[in-house]
Design a protein around this motif. Structure first.
Motif, PDB file in Angstrom:
ATOM      1  N   VAL A 156      14.242 -53.617 -48.849  1.00 16.34           N
ATOM      2  CA  VAL A 156      13.639 -52.687 -48.241  1.00 16.34           C
ATOM      3  C   VAL A 156      12.395 -53.136 -47.881  1.00 16.34           C
ATOM      4  O   VAL A 156      11.974 -53.163 -46.647  1.00 16.34           O
ATOM      5  CB  VAL A 156      13.854 -51.041 -48.748  1.00 16.34           C
ATOM      6  CG1 VAL A 156      12.745 -50.340 -47.704  1.00 16.34           C
ATOM      7  CG2 VAL A 156      15.084 -50.831 -48.806  1.00 16.34           C
ATOM      8  N   ARG A 157      11.707 -53.681 -48.735  1.00 14.45           N
ATOM      9  CA  ARG A 157      10.311 -54.141 -48.651  1.00 14.45           C
ATOM     10  C   ARG A 157      10.346 -55.218 -47.585  1.00 14.45           C
ATOM     11  O   ARG A 157       9.692 -55.558 -46.794  1.00 14.45           O
ATOM     12  CB  ARG A 157       9.620 -54.742 -49.825  1.00 14.45           C
ATOM     13  CG  ARG A 157       9.075 -53.619 -50.797  1.00 14.45           C
ATOM     14  CD  ARG A 157       8.330 -54.177 -51.892  1.00 14.45           C
ATOM     15  NE  ARG A 157       7.686 -53.092 -52.687  1.00 14.45           N
ATOM     16  CZ  ARG A 157       7.516 -53.493 -53.812  1.00 14.45           C
ATOM     17  NH1 ARG A 157       7.601 -54.271 -54.649  1.00 14.45           N
ATOM     18  NH2 ARG A 157       7.240 -52.138 -54.696  1.00 14.45           N
ATOM     19  N   ARG A 158      11.399 -56.462 -47.978  1.00 15.77           N
ATOM     20  CA  ARG A 158      11.571 -57.548 -46.920  1.00 15.77           C
ATOM     21  C   ARG A 158      11.652 -56.867 -45.401  1.00 15.77           C
ATOM     22  O   ARG A 158      11.421 -57.492 -44.585  1.00 15.77           O
ATOM     23  CB  ARG A 158      12.319 -58.423 -47.415  1.00 15.77           C
ATOM     24  CG  ARG A 158      12.749 -59.646 -46.579  1.00 15.77           C
ATOM     25  CD  ARG A 158      11.309 -60.505 -46.620  1.00 15.77           C
ATOM     26  NE  ARG A 158      11.361 -61.548 -45.680  1.00 15.77           N
ATOM     27  CZ  ARG A 158      11.463 -62.790 -45.680  1.00 15.77           C
ATOM     28  NH1 ARG A 158      11.784 -63.035 -46.992  1.00 15.77           N
ATOM     29  NH2 ARG A 158      11.449 -63.757 -44.545  1.00 15.77           N
ATOM     30  N   LEU A 159      12.993 -55.826 -45.332  1.00 15.30           N
ATOM     31  CA  LEU A 159      13.059 -55.584 -43.989  1.00 15.30           C
ATOM     32  C   LEU A 159      11.968 -54.802 -43.310  1.00 15.30           C
ATOM     33  O   LEU A 159      11.755 -55.154 -42.163  1.00 15.30           O
ATOM     34  CB  LEU A 159      14.298 -54.365 -44.242  1.00 15.30           C
ATOM     35  CG  LEU A 159      15.754 -55.111 -44.625  1.00 15.30           C
ATOM     36  CD1 LEU A 159      16.717 -53.826 -44.676  1.00 15.30           C
ATOM     37  CD2 LEU A 159      16.166 -56.041 -43.620  1.00 15.30           C
ATOM     38  N   ALA A 160      11.194 -54.123 -44.039  1.00 18.62           N
ATOM     39  CA  ALA A 160      10.100 -53.292 -43.456  1.00 18.62           C
ATOM     40  C   ALA A 160       9.184 -54.452 -42.810  1.00 18.62           C
ATOM     41  O   ALA A 160       8.613 -54.312 -41.949  1.00 18.62           O
ATOM     42  CB  ALA A 160       9.645 -52.603 -44.530  1.00 18.62           C
TER      43      ALA A 160
END
Length: 165
Positions: A156-160
Protein backbone atom coordinates in the motif's frame (compact mmCIF):
# COMPACT_ATOMS: atom_id res chain seq x y z
CA UNK A 1 -8.36 -0.74 2.14
CA UNK A 2 -8.66 -0.49 -1.61
CA UNK A 3 -12.43 -0.99 -1.48
CA UNK A 4 -12.72 2.12 0.69
CA UNK A 5 -11.40 4.09 -2.27
CA UNK A 6 -13.04 1.95 -4.97
CA UNK A 7 -16.29 0.41 -3.63
CA UNK A 8 -16.85 -1.52 -6.86
CA UNK A 9 -13.45 -3.20 -6.69
CA UNK A 10 -13.36 -6.74 -8.05
CA UNK A 11 -10.67 -9.00 -6.61
CA UNK A 12 -9.36 -12.39 -7.67
CA UNK A 13 -6.79 -14.37 -5.71
CA UNK A 14 -5.35 -16.90 -8.14
CA UNK A 15 -2.51 -17.92 -5.86
CA UNK A 16 -1.83 -21.59 -5.27
CA UNK A 17 0.80 -22.59 -2.74
CA UNK A 18 3.94 -24.54 -3.67
CA UNK A 19 3.99 -23.77 -7.41
CA UNK A 20 7.19 -22.95 -9.25
CA UNK A 21 7.31 -19.94 -11.57
CA UNK A 22 6.64 -21.92 -14.75
CA UNK A 23 3.64 -23.56 -13.11
CA UNK A 24 2.30 -20.13 -12.13
CA UNK A 25 2.66 -19.01 -15.73
CA UNK A 26 1.10 -22.17 -17.14
CA UNK A 27 -1.83 -22.42 -14.72
CA UNK A 28 -2.62 -18.84 -13.67
CA UNK A 29 -1.58 -16.31 -16.30
CA UNK A 30 -4.46 -16.97 -18.70
CA UNK A 31 -7.01 -16.62 -15.88
CA UNK A 32 -5.33 -13.42 -14.73
CA UNK A 33 -5.45 -11.98 -18.24
CA UNK A 34 -9.10 -13.03 -18.62
CA UNK A 35 -9.88 -11.11 -15.42
CA UNK A 36 -8.50 -7.96 -17.09
CA UNK A 37 -6.95 -6.49 -13.96
CA UNK A 38 -5.99 -2.88 -13.45
CA UNK A 39 -3.50 -4.08 -10.85
CA UNK A 40 -1.78 -7.46 -10.51
CA UNK A 41 0.56 -8.74 -7.83
CA UNK A 42 2.95 -11.41 -9.07
CA UNK A 43 4.54 -13.54 -6.37
CA UNK A 44 6.54 -16.36 -7.92
CA UNK A 45 10.03 -17.80 -7.87
CA UNK A 46 10.40 -18.58 -4.17
CA UNK A 47 9.72 -22.28 -4.60
CA UNK A 48 12.19 -22.41 -7.48
CA UNK A 49 14.82 -20.74 -5.30
CA UNK A 50 14.46 -23.42 -2.63
CA UNK A 51 15.30 -26.28 -5.00
CA UNK A 52 18.76 -27.57 -5.79
CA UNK A 53 17.79 -27.28 -9.43
CA UNK A 54 17.24 -23.49 -9.10
CA UNK A 55 17.87 -21.94 -12.50
CA UNK A 56 17.88 -18.15 -12.07
CA UNK A 57 17.98 -17.55 -15.83
CA UNK A 58 14.88 -19.68 -16.40
CA UNK A 59 13.05 -18.07 -13.47
CA UNK A 60 13.88 -14.58 -14.76
CA UNK A 61 12.62 -15.48 -18.24
CA UNK A 62 9.41 -16.94 -16.81
CA UNK A 63 8.74 -13.96 -14.55
CA UNK A 64 9.45 -11.69 -17.49
CA UNK A 65 6.85 -13.54 -19.58
CA UNK A 66 4.26 -13.19 -16.82
CA UNK A 67 4.91 -9.52 -16.09
CA UNK A 68 5.21 -8.50 -19.74
CA UNK A 69 1.88 -10.17 -20.61
CA UNK A 70 0.12 -8.40 -17.74
CA UNK A 71 1.71 -5.05 -18.62
CA UNK A 72 0.80 -5.51 -22.31
CA UNK A 73 -2.80 -6.06 -21.20
CA UNK A 74 -2.74 -2.71 -19.40
CA UNK A 75 -2.26 -3.84 -15.81
CA UNK A 76 -0.03 -2.13 -13.31
CA UNK A 77 2.10 -4.89 -11.80
CA UNK A 78 3.67 -5.27 -8.36
CA UNK A 79 6.45 -7.79 -7.76
CA UNK A 80 8.49 -8.23 -4.62
CA UNK A 81 11.60 -9.69 -3.14
CA UNK A 82 10.97 -12.12 -0.31
CA UNK A 83 11.72 -11.52 3.34
CA UNK A 84 15.27 -12.70 4.08
CA UNK A 85 14.59 -15.47 6.57
CA UNK A 86 18.32 -16.19 6.69
CA UNK A 87 18.57 -13.11 8.93
CA UNK A 88 16.17 -14.64 11.47
CA UNK A 89 17.01 -17.09 14.25
CA UNK A 90 14.87 -19.67 12.42
CA UNK A 91 17.49 -20.30 9.74
CA UNK A 92 19.81 -23.20 10.41
CA UNK A 93 23.39 -21.99 10.80
CA UNK A 94 24.71 -24.45 8.21
CA UNK A 95 22.23 -23.21 5.58
CA UNK A 96 22.15 -19.49 6.37
CA UNK A 97 24.81 -18.33 3.88
CA UNK A 98 23.48 -20.39 0.96
CA UNK A 99 19.92 -19.31 1.64
CA UNK A 100 20.91 -15.64 1.83
CA UNK A 101 22.73 -15.93 -1.51
CA UNK A 102 19.78 -17.59 -3.24
CA UNK A 103 17.31 -15.07 -1.82
CA UNK A 104 19.58 -12.30 -3.05
CA UNK A 105 19.75 -13.79 -6.54
CA UNK A 106 15.98 -14.10 -6.66
CA UNK A 107 15.55 -10.52 -5.44
CA UNK A 108 17.97 -9.16 -8.04
CA UNK A 109 16.36 -11.00 -10.94
CA UNK A 110 12.89 -9.97 -9.76
CA UNK A 111 13.98 -6.33 -9.59
CA UNK A 112 15.43 -6.60 -13.12
CA UNK A 113 12.11 -7.95 -14.41
CA UNK A 114 10.26 -5.10 -12.72
CA UNK A 115 12.63 -2.51 -14.16
CA UNK A 116 12.48 -4.06 -17.63
CA UNK A 117 8.69 -3.96 -17.80
CA UNK A 118 7.80 -0.89 -15.76
CA UNK A 119 6.45 -2.87 -12.81
CA UNK A 120 6.76 -1.79 -9.18
CA UNK A 121 9.25 -3.70 -7.07
CA UNK A 122 8.86 -4.00 -3.30
CA UNK A 123 12.05 -4.91 -1.46
CA UNK A 124 11.18 -7.09 1.53
CA UNK A 125 14.59 -8.72 1.79
CA UNK A 126 16.05 -5.66 3.49
CA UNK A 127 12.96 -5.04 5.60
CA UNK A 128 13.80 -5.02 9.34
CA UNK A 129 11.06 -7.60 9.96
CA UNK A 130 13.06 -10.20 7.99
CA UNK A 131 15.08 -10.86 11.14
CA UNK A 132 11.96 -11.26 13.32
CA UNK A 133 11.06 -14.91 13.86
CA UNK A 134 7.56 -13.73 14.81
CA UNK A 135 6.55 -13.05 11.20
CA UNK A 136 7.06 -16.61 9.99
CA UNK A 137 4.59 -19.47 10.24
CA UNK A 138 5.18 -22.78 11.99
CA UNK A 139 6.68 -24.24 8.79
CA UNK A 140 9.59 -21.80 9.26
CA UNK A 141 9.33 -20.72 5.65
CA UNK A 142 6.12 -18.87 4.82
CA UNK A 143 4.95 -15.75 6.60
CA UNK A 144 2.08 -15.78 9.06
CA UNK A 145 -0.74 -13.22 9.40
CA UNK A 146 1.66 -10.69 10.91
CA UNK A 147 4.07 -11.16 8.00
CA UNK A 148 1.24 -10.78 5.51
CA UNK A 149 0.19 -7.56 7.24
CA UNK A 150 3.68 -6.19 6.70
CA UNK A 151 3.59 -7.21 3.03
CA UNK A 152 0.23 -5.45 2.61
CA UNK A 153 1.50 -2.35 4.39
CA UNK A 154 4.58 -2.12 2.19
CA UNK A 155 2.48 -2.73 -0.93
CA UNK A 156 0.00 0.00 0.00
CA UNK A 157 2.89 2.38 0.74
CA UNK A 158 4.36 1.72 -2.69
CA UNK A 159 1.01 2.10 -4.42
CA UNK A 160 0.37 5.37 -2.59
CA UNK A 161 3.77 6.71 -3.61
CA UNK A 162 3.28 5.69 -7.25
CA UNK A 163 -0.32 6.81 -7.58
CA UNK A 164 0.01 10.16 -5.82
CA UNK A 165 2.09 11.54 -8.68
Amino acid sequence: MLREQQPGLAYANLGVRDLRAAQVRDTQLAAALDFRPDLAVVAAGGNDMLRRSFDPVAVEETLSEIVSALRAAGAAVVVMGLFDISRSPLADDDRRVGLRERLGRLARLTRRVADRHGAWYIDLGDHPASADAGIYSADRLHVNARGHAIVVTETVRRLAAELSC
